[in-house]
Design a protein around this motif. Sequence first.
Motif, PDB file in Angstrom:
ATOM      1  N   LEU A   5       0.831  -1.202   0.000  1.00 30.38           N
ATOM      2  CA  LEU A   5       0.000   0.000   0.000  1.00 30.38           C
ATOM      3  C   LEU A   5       0.869   1.257   0.000  1.00 30.38           C
ATOM      4  O   LEU A   5       0.570   2.226  -0.704  1.00 30.38           O
ATOM      5  N   GLU A   6       1.934   1.235   0.801  1.00 29.23           N
ATOM      6  CA  GLU A   6       2.832   2.395   0.845  1.00 29.23           C
ATOM      7  C   GLU A   6       3.470   2.633  -0.523  1.00 29.23           C
ATOM      8  O   GLU A   6       3.623   3.783  -0.958  1.00 29.23           O
ATOM      9  N   ALA A   7       3.840   1.543  -1.196  1.00 26.62           N
ATOM     10  CA  ALA A   7       4.433   1.679  -2.525  1.00 26.62           C
ATOM     11  C   ALA A   7       3.432   2.265  -3.506  1.00 26.62           C
ATOM     12  O   ALA A   7       3.789   3.110  -4.347  1.00 26.62           O
ATOM     13  N   LEU A   8       2.186   1.850  -3.398  1.00 29.61           N
ATOM     14  CA  LEU A   8       1.154   2.390  -4.283  1.00 29.61           C
ATOM     15  C   LEU A   8       0.936   3.875  -4.026  1.00 29.61           C
ATOM     16  O   LEU A   8       0.762   4.661  -4.965  1.00 29.61           O
ATOM     17  N   VAL A   9       0.953   4.267  -2.766  1.00 29.56           N
ATOM     18  CA  VAL A   9       0.777   5.682  -2.428  1.00 29.56           C
ATOM     19  C   VAL A   9       1.935   6.499  -2.996  1.00 29.56           C
ATOM     20  O   VAL A   9       1.740   7.602  -3.526  1.00 29.56           O
ATOM     21  N   GLY A  16       1.088  11.392 -13.007  1.00 34.22           N
ATOM     22  CA  GLY A  16       1.191  10.794 -14.332  1.00 34.22           C
ATOM     23  C   GLY A  16       0.293   9.579 -14.495  1.00 34.22           C
ATOM     24  O   GLY A  16      -0.530   9.272 -13.631  1.00 34.22           O
ATOM     25  N   ASP A  17       0.485   8.887 -15.605  1.00 40.47           N
ATOM     26  CA  ASP A  17      -0.337   7.710 -15.872  1.00 40.47           C
ATOM     27  C   ASP A  17      -0.117   6.625 -14.830  1.00 40.47           C
ATOM     28  O   ASP A  17      -1.065   5.955 -14.403  1.00 40.47           O
ATOM     29  N   ASP A  18       1.136   6.452 -14.399  1.00 35.62           N
ATOM     30  CA  ASP A  18       1.418   5.447 -13.385  1.00 35.62           C
ATOM     31  C   ASP A  18       0.755   5.809 -12.061  1.00 35.62           C
ATOM     32  O   ASP A  18       0.279   4.940 -11.329  1.00 35.62           O
ATOM     33  N   GLY A  19       0.710   7.115 -11.762  1.00 33.96           N
ATOM     34  CA  GLY A  19       0.036   7.561 -10.552  1.00 33.96           C
ATOM     35  C   GLY A  19      -1.437   7.253 -10.587  1.00 33.96           C
ATOM     36  O   GLY A  19      -2.026   6.822  -9.585  1.00 33.96           O
ATOM     37  N   ALA A  20      -2.059   7.453 -11.743  1.00 30.60           N
ATOM     38  CA  ALA A  20      -3.484   7.137 -11.886  1.00 30.60           C
ATOM     39  C   ALA A  20      -3.719   5.647 -11.729  1.00 30.60           C
ATOM     40  O   ALA A  20      -4.706   5.211 -11.104  1.00 30.60           O
ATOM     41  N   ASP A  21      -2.814   4.842 -12.274  1.00 25.21           N
ATOM     42  CA  ASP A  21      -2.933   3.385 -12.120  1.00 25.21           C
ATOM     43  C   ASP A  21      -2.792   2.982 -10.654  1.00 25.21           C
ATOM     44  O   ASP A  21      -3.477   2.064 -10.181  1.00 25.21           O
ATOM     45  N   ALA A  22      -1.913   3.675  -9.930  1.00 27.72           N
ATOM     46  CA  ALA A  22      -1.707   3.361  -8.512  1.00 27.72           C
ATOM     47  C   ALA A  22      -2.950   3.710  -7.690  1.00 27.72           C
ATOM     48  O   ALA A  22      -3.335   2.954  -6.791  1.00 27.72           O
ATOM     49  N   ILE A  23      -3.586   4.843  -7.990  1.00 30.20           N
ATOM     50  CA  ILE A  23      -4.831   5.199  -7.304  1.00 30.20           C
ATOM     51  C   ILE A  23      -5.904   4.138  -7.574  1.00 30.20           C
ATOM     52  O   ILE A  23      -6.640   3.728  -6.669  1.00 30.20           O
TER      53      ILE A  23
END
Length: 222
Positions: A5-9, A16-23
């Motif tokens: 979860l911390e890695a996703l945050v 960016g696109d990776d950030g949107a995927d992480a959310i």
Amino acid sequence: MTDILEALVGRAAAGGDDGADAIAALYDRLNGTVYNWVRFYIRDGHVAEDLSQEVWLKVAQNVSKYRPGTNLLGWLRAITKNTALDYLRSVQRRPSEALYADHLELDQPRVDQSPEEYAERRVLAQAVAAQLKKLRPQQRQVLILRFFDGLSPAQAAEIMGKSDGAVRTLTVRSLRKLAEVMPAGESSSQLIEELLTVAVGRNRVVAPRAETREARAHVATR
């Protein structure tokens, strides 16, 4: 789980696109928990769904403000609580933390239940909701987190600022205290036994009961 979860945050905060995927990944993992938290305050399930979505919008907007390694679930729970209370204030309702029996998985229908057994389980769930107020604050909190919110011991520990082991011990002690204030009867005893079984990690509340005599004896000695 916490490291994931911390890695996703961290990825979400980078944008960016990776950030949107992480959310989106955080949503998939935790939206059920967020919804249960909202239902702690909001009786209407449809409104709770809408507010859950609002919570995730706020998470996306504020994820860069989260300090890695602090208390992710506590941070998310605070956003959820504030969102729910803001809604209640907007419609001029008095904020309430009343528990309703249908928050508890215990009263959900099972494939192996007769109508009579289901009705009995609902009565027991209502009794649990009513009797929780007689417990100490931490006892009440740990049972709400574990059995109303459906959190694991590790997730509850993060919110409560305790170790995993301390939460497990507190859960068992709180259930024993709950047993003292529950209405007398075989059904109440079976319910507490079942919750104790879940608390020591043997099965889920919503699964059909399939305990062995040895398992019951083990729980009784904890």
